[in-house]
Structures are given as C-alpha cells and as structure tokens.
Design a protein around this motif. Sequence first.
Motif, short mmCIF file in Angstrom:
data_model
loop_
_atom_site.label_atom_id
_atom_site.label_comp_id
_atom_site.label_asym_id
_atom_site.label_seq_id
_atom_site.Cartn_x
_atom_site.Cartn_y
_atom_site.Cartn_z
N GLU A 23 -8.70 -9.19 -9.60
CA GLU A 23 -8.31 -7.86 -9.14
C GLU A 23 -8.10 -7.85 -7.62
N THR A 24 -8.99 -8.50 -6.90
CA THR A 24 -8.87 -8.58 -5.45
C THR A 24 -7.67 -9.44 -5.04
N TYR A 25 -7.45 -10.51 -5.77
CA TYR A 25 -6.34 -11.41 -5.47
C TYR A 25 -4.99 -10.71 -5.60
N TYR A 26 -4.88 -9.79 -6.55
CA TYR A 26 -3.64 -9.04 -6.70
C TYR A 26 -3.33 -8.28 -5.41
N ILE A 27 -4.33 -7.60 -4.87
CA ILE A 27 -4.13 -6.85 -3.62
C ILE A 27 -3.82 -7.81 -2.48
N TYR A 28 -4.54 -8.92 -2.45
CA TYR A 28 -4.36 -9.94 -1.41
C TYR A 28 -2.91 -10.43 -1.37
N LYS A 29 -2.32 -10.63 -2.52
CA LYS A 29 -0.93 -11.12 -2.59
C LYS A 29 0.09 -9.99 -2.44
N PHE A 30 -0.24 -8.80 -2.90
CA PHE A 30 0.70 -7.68 -2.91
C PHE A 30 0.91 -7.09 -1.52
N LEU A 31 -0.16 -6.96 -0.75
CA LEU A 31 -0.08 -6.33 0.57
C LEU A 31 -0.31 -7.36 1.67
N PRO A 32 0.44 -7.28 2.76
CA PRO A 32 0.23 -8.23 3.87
C PRO A 32 -1.07 -7.90 4.61
N PRO A 33 -1.65 -8.90 5.27
CA PRO A 33 -2.91 -8.67 6.00
C PRO A 33 -2.69 -7.86 7.28
N LYS A 34 -3.72 -7.11 7.68
CA LYS A 34 -3.65 -6.38 8.95
C LYS A 34 -3.80 -7.31 10.13
N ILE A 66 -0.21 5.19 -0.25
CA ILE A 66 0.31 5.15 -1.63
C ILE A 66 0.39 3.71 -2.13
N LYS A 67 0.90 2.81 -1.30
CA LYS A 67 0.98 1.40 -1.70
C LYS A 67 -0.41 0.81 -1.93
N LYS A 68 -1.34 1.17 -1.08
CA LYS A 68 -2.71 0.67 -1.21
C LYS A 68 -3.36 1.21 -2.49
N LEU A 69 -3.15 2.48 -2.77
CA LEU A 69 -3.69 3.06 -4.01
C LEU A 69 -3.03 2.42 -5.23
N PHE A 70 -1.73 2.20 -5.16
CA PHE A 70 -1.01 1.52 -6.24
C PHE A 70 -1.56 0.10 -6.45
N ALA A 71 -1.73 -0.63 -5.34
CA ALA A 71 -2.22 -2.01 -5.43
C ALA A 71 -3.64 -2.06 -5.99
N ALA A 72 -4.44 -1.05 -5.73
CA ALA A 72 -5.81 -1.01 -6.26
C ALA A 72 -5.83 -0.59 -7.73
N THR A 73 -4.86 0.20 -8.14
CA THR A 73 -4.83 0.73 -9.51
C THR A 73 -4.24 -0.26 -10.51
N VAL A 74 -3.20 -0.96 -10.14
CA VAL A 74 -2.49 -1.85 -11.07
C VAL A 74 -3.40 -2.87 -11.75
N PRO A 75 -4.23 -3.61 -11.01
CA PRO A 75 -5.07 -4.60 -11.71
C PRO A 75 -6.06 -3.96 -12.67
N LEU A 76 -6.56 -2.78 -12.34
CA LEU A 76 -7.49 -2.09 -13.24
C LEU A 76 -6.79 -1.66 -14.53
N VAL A 77 -5.57 -1.17 -14.40
CA VAL A 77 -4.80 -0.78 -15.58
C VAL A 77 -4.50 -2.00 -16.45
N MET A 78 -4.11 -3.09 -15.80
CA MET A 78 -3.80 -4.32 -16.55
C MET A 78 -5.03 -4.84 -17.29
N ILE A 79 -6.17 -4.88 -16.62
CA ILE A 79 -7.41 -5.35 -17.25
C ILE A 79 -7.77 -4.44 -18.42
N SER A 80 -7.61 -3.13 -18.23
CA SER A 80 -7.91 -2.18 -19.31
C SER A 80 -7.01 -2.40 -20.52
#
Length: 125
Positions: free
Chosen positions: A20-31, A88-102
Amino acid sequence: MSIIWIAFEVIINFYEGFMETYYIYKFLPPKTESTKKNIIAFALCFCTLGLLITVMNYLTIFEGIFGIVCYLMALFLYALVNRKGSIIKKLFAATVPLVMISLISIITLNFVSSVNSMSIKEIVT
C-alpha cells in the motif's frame, strides 16, 4: 494458534502495508531529493501500517470501516508529509490501494467460500 501461523499472519500484514505504501511511493514524486529521508519515511509508513493491521486483526474479527479509516489516515499522512501533489492526488493515492486490497479480499473470500462450501462468516472467524 501456533507461533508459525502468528508469524505468517504478521508477515502478510507487513507485506500488505508495504504494498500500500509502495503504491504511493511510485505514484507521487518525493518532496525532497534526499534518498535517505524518503526511505526512512517509506519504512516508517509501511511498518506503522503493518503494525496497525496486526493490532486491528487481534482486536476485532473484521476491521470494518474503523480499520479502513485508520489505514487511510496513515497512508494519507505519509503522502501529505513526504510526497508532492495536490490534496486530491494524495487522497486518491491513499485510497486506491485500500480499494484494491478490499476487492481482492472480497473475491478471495467468495472463491474460498464457494470451493469449501463454507460461509464467509465461518472463514473470517
């Protein structure tokens, strides 16, 4: 419950947190460009998620909405603090892996239920 099953469950929980964390890591660039800071934040997030999932599994039979909200908050906090992008992108990136796992969990539970002629309630408990 034997120690092997407990260890297996904990490993699976931490793997789930990792994915789940890796999805966000790859989806969004680092600060920040600091690789060390990014890896520490990544490890902290996936370990926190793994621990949260393990604790929730021992407190309840099924986490339900409370568990999902806890996981979502942890993932969103990681995205908010460590990754670039709009809210919005951050919320999307956090939601997608949870939906997929569910979805994967629902499909797997239904499949195992039909193959073994057991109710989903029996499998979960």
